[in-house]
Write an enzyme that holds these catalytic residues in place. Structure first.
Site, PDB file in Angstrom:
ATOM      1  N   THR A 203       0.848  -1.190   0.000  1.00  0.00           N
ATOM      2  CA  THR A 203       0.000   0.000   0.000  1.00  0.00           C
ATOM      3  C   THR A 203       0.881   1.236   0.000  1.00  0.00           C
ATOM      4  OG1 THR A 203      -1.725   1.217   1.169  1.00  0.00           O
ATOM      5  CG2 THR A 203      -0.166   0.031   2.537  1.00  0.00           C
TER       6      THR A 203
ATOM      7  N   ASP B 202      -8.089  -4.283  -0.861  1.00  0.00           N
ATOM      8  CA  ASP B 202      -8.957  -3.392  -1.622  1.00  0.00           C
ATOM      9  C   ASP B 202     -10.170  -3.149  -0.753  1.00  0.00           C
ATOM     10  OD1 ASP B 202      -9.324  -1.885  -4.010  1.00  0.00           O
ATOM     11  OD2 ASP B 202     -11.002  -3.196  -4.475  1.00  0.00           O
ATOM     12  N   SER B 203     -10.596  -1.909  -0.700  1.00  0.00           N
ATOM     13  CA  SER B 203     -11.721  -1.618   0.176  1.00  0.00           C
ATOM     14  C   SER B 203     -12.608  -0.573  -0.448  1.00  0.00           C
ATOM     15  CB  SER B 203     -11.224  -1.160   1.549  1.00  0.00           C
ATOM     16  OG  SER B 203     -10.227  -0.183   1.419  1.00  0.00           O
TER      17      SER B 203
ATOM     18  N   PHE C 144      -9.703   8.866   7.933  1.00  0.00           N
ATOM     19  CA  PHE C 144      -9.436   9.355   6.580  1.00  0.00           C
ATOM     20  C   PHE C 144     -10.615   8.970   5.689  1.00  0.00           C
ATOM     21  CE2 PHE C 144      -8.438   5.344   4.355  1.00  0.00           C
ATOM     22  CZ  PHE C 144      -8.259   4.504   5.427  1.00  0.00           C
TER      23      PHE C 144
ATOM     24  N   TYR D  45     -13.835   8.400   3.886  1.00  0.00           N
ATOM     25  CA  TYR D  45     -15.244   8.690   4.151  1.00  0.00           C
ATOM     26  C   TYR D  45     -15.573   8.648   5.648  1.00  0.00           C
ATOM     27  CZ  TYR D  45     -15.963   7.956  -0.892  1.00  0.00           C
ATOM     28  OH  TYR D  45     -15.918   8.046  -2.261  1.00  0.00           O
TER      29      TYR D  45
ATOM     30  N   LYS E 165     -11.606   2.580  16.264  1.00  0.00           N
ATOM     31  CA  LYS E 165     -11.888   2.301  14.851  1.00  0.00           C
ATOM     32  C   LYS E 165     -11.407   0.891  14.483  1.00  0.00           C
ATOM     33  CE  LYS E 165     -11.068   3.544  10.098  1.00  0.00           C
ATOM     34  NZ  LYS E 165     -10.417   4.368   9.082  1.00  0.00           N
TER      35      LYS E 165
ATOM     36  N   HIS F 249     -13.946  -2.441   9.010  1.00  0.00           N
ATOM     37  CA  HIS F 249     -13.804  -3.483   7.987  1.00  0.00           C
ATOM     38  C   HIS F 249     -12.348  -3.931   7.873  1.00  0.00           C
ATOM     39  CE1 HIS F 249     -13.008   0.485   6.555  1.00  0.00           C
ATOM     40  NE2 HIS F 249     -12.647   0.106   5.346  1.00  0.00           N
ATOM     41  N   ARG F 250     -11.406  -2.976   7.883  1.00  0.00           N
ATOM     42  CA  ARG F 250      -9.996  -3.349   7.749  1.00  0.00           C
ATOM     43  C   ARG F 250      -9.509  -4.043   9.021  1.00  0.00           C
ATOM     44  NH1 ARG F 250      -8.684   0.012   4.680  1.00  0.00           N
ATOM     45  NH2 ARG F 250      -8.933   1.665   6.180  1.00  0.00           N
TER      46      ARG F 250
HETATM   47  P1  IMP Z   1      -8.596   1.703  -1.542  1.00  0.00           P
HETATM   48  O1  IMP Z   1      -8.848   0.370  -0.933  1.00  0.00           O
HETATM   49  O2  IMP Z   1      -7.354   2.318  -1.030  1.00  0.00           O
HETATM   50  O3  IMP Z   1      -8.692   1.668  -3.032  1.00  0.00           O
HETATM   51  O4  IMP Z   1      -9.720   2.659  -0.979  1.00  0.00           O
HETATM   52  C1  IMP Z   1     -10.943   2.797  -1.622  1.00  0.00           C
HETATM   53  C2  IMP Z   1     -11.697   3.988  -1.105  1.00  0.00           C
HETATM   54  O5  IMP Z   1     -12.352   3.655   0.116  1.00  0.00           O
HETATM   55  C3  IMP Z   1     -10.905   5.278  -0.840  1.00  0.00           C
HETATM   56  O6  IMP Z   1     -11.681   6.368  -1.253  1.00  0.00           O
HETATM   57  C4  IMP Z   1     -10.744   5.301   0.643  1.00  0.00           C
HETATM   58  O7  IMP Z   1     -10.669   6.615   1.141  1.00  0.00           O
HETATM   59  C5  IMP Z   1     -12.015   4.629   1.104  1.00  0.00           C
HETATM   60  N1  IMP Z   1     -11.766   3.941   2.353  1.00  0.00           N
HETATM   61  C6  IMP Z   1     -11.120   2.760   2.501  1.00  0.00           C
HETATM   62  N2  IMP Z   1     -10.999   2.460   3.803  1.00  0.00           N
HETATM   63  C7  IMP Z   1     -11.580   3.484   4.481  1.00  0.00           C
HETATM   64  C8  IMP Z   1     -11.749   3.738   5.874  1.00  0.00           C
HETATM   65  O8  IMP Z   1     -11.327   2.995   6.773  1.00  0.00           O
HETATM   66  N3  IMP Z   1     -12.398   4.869   6.175  1.00  0.00           N
HETATM   67  C9  IMP Z   1     -12.850   5.734   5.251  1.00  0.00           C
HETATM   68  N4  IMP Z   1     -12.701   5.559   3.959  1.00  0.00           N
HETATM   69  C10 IMP Z   1     -12.064   4.419   3.565  1.00  0.00           C
END
Ligand code: IMP
Length: 200
Positions: A12, A74-75, A156, A158, A177, A182-183
């Protein structure tokens, strides 16, 4: 007997995610290395239509680029009233280079007046070991609701508009948190799998 330490590439570029994982894997005999540590600046493609496909694609790509045992994630956010959108497009919701604030402001605008504000965060982590051919995915979810205005300064993405039990993720401490997110949940599954795998 002490378990031998293993190196794990956390694929990451996000300092926030890395900090979260360092906290969550802190007690494991693992040395986390980052893309930055290895001087990898190229970005893996992300062409899947599911979180699982994207996490696996990224983990395989960075494992090949580095030769390391690799974890990628991926999230994103799935909103019930938007039939699961933005989903895998969460990061690009307000455009390819949108900031966190632009993304959540667009979501609040699209949800203006919506009564059903149920949403969930999903995180999939993929662990790829090219040396053994092992590929595993782990999924964590966090159910909550979208607020109508941002609240809080932590976290960070949302976090300021995503509320669980009356408080947004941005109104919680990092440890709170982790316990809900989810993470945090996906990482706890990874940590349990690693703990049994690395047992001396
Ligand atoms: P990615 O997994 O880094 O591609 O994140 C995908 C999107 O989900 C991004 O816009 C992140 O800001 C948002 N996102 C992922 N995890 C979180 C979180 O724990 N809190 C808020 N937004 C998240």
């Amino acid at each position: 007997m002490t378990a031998p330490r293993r190196r794990l590439l956390v694929a990451t570029g996000s300092a926030n995610k890395l900090r979260e994982l360092q906290r969550l894997f802190g007690d494991l005999p693992i040395d986390l290395v980052t893309l930055h540590d290895l001087g990898i600046t190229d970005e893996a493609p992300e062409e899947g239509t599911t979180f699982e496909a994207n996490a696996l694609q990224k983990a395989r790509w960075y494992a090949d680029a580095s030769g390391e045992w690799t974890l990628a994630d991926d999230s994103g956010l799935e909103v019930a009233a938007l039939n699961g959108a933005p989903g895998v497009y969460t990061r690009r919701y307000a455009g390819p280079h949108a900031s966190d604030v632009q993304n959540y402001e667009k979501l609040l605008a699209d949800m203006s007046g919506a009564l059903n504000r149920d949403a969930r965060f999903v995180c999939t982590m993929a662990l790829v070991d090219r040396a053994t051919g092992s590929e595993r995915t782990f999924r964590g979810e966090c159910a909550g609701r979208l607020t109508t205005a941002p609240r809080g300064t932590g976290g960070f993405g949302y976090d300021p508009i995503f509320e669980v039990a009356g408080r947004t993720m941005a109104e919680r401490t990092p440890a709170e948190k982790d316990a809900l997110s989810h993470r945090g949940r996906a990482a706890a599954l990874v940590a349990a799998a690693l703990r049994s795998e690395l047992r001396p």
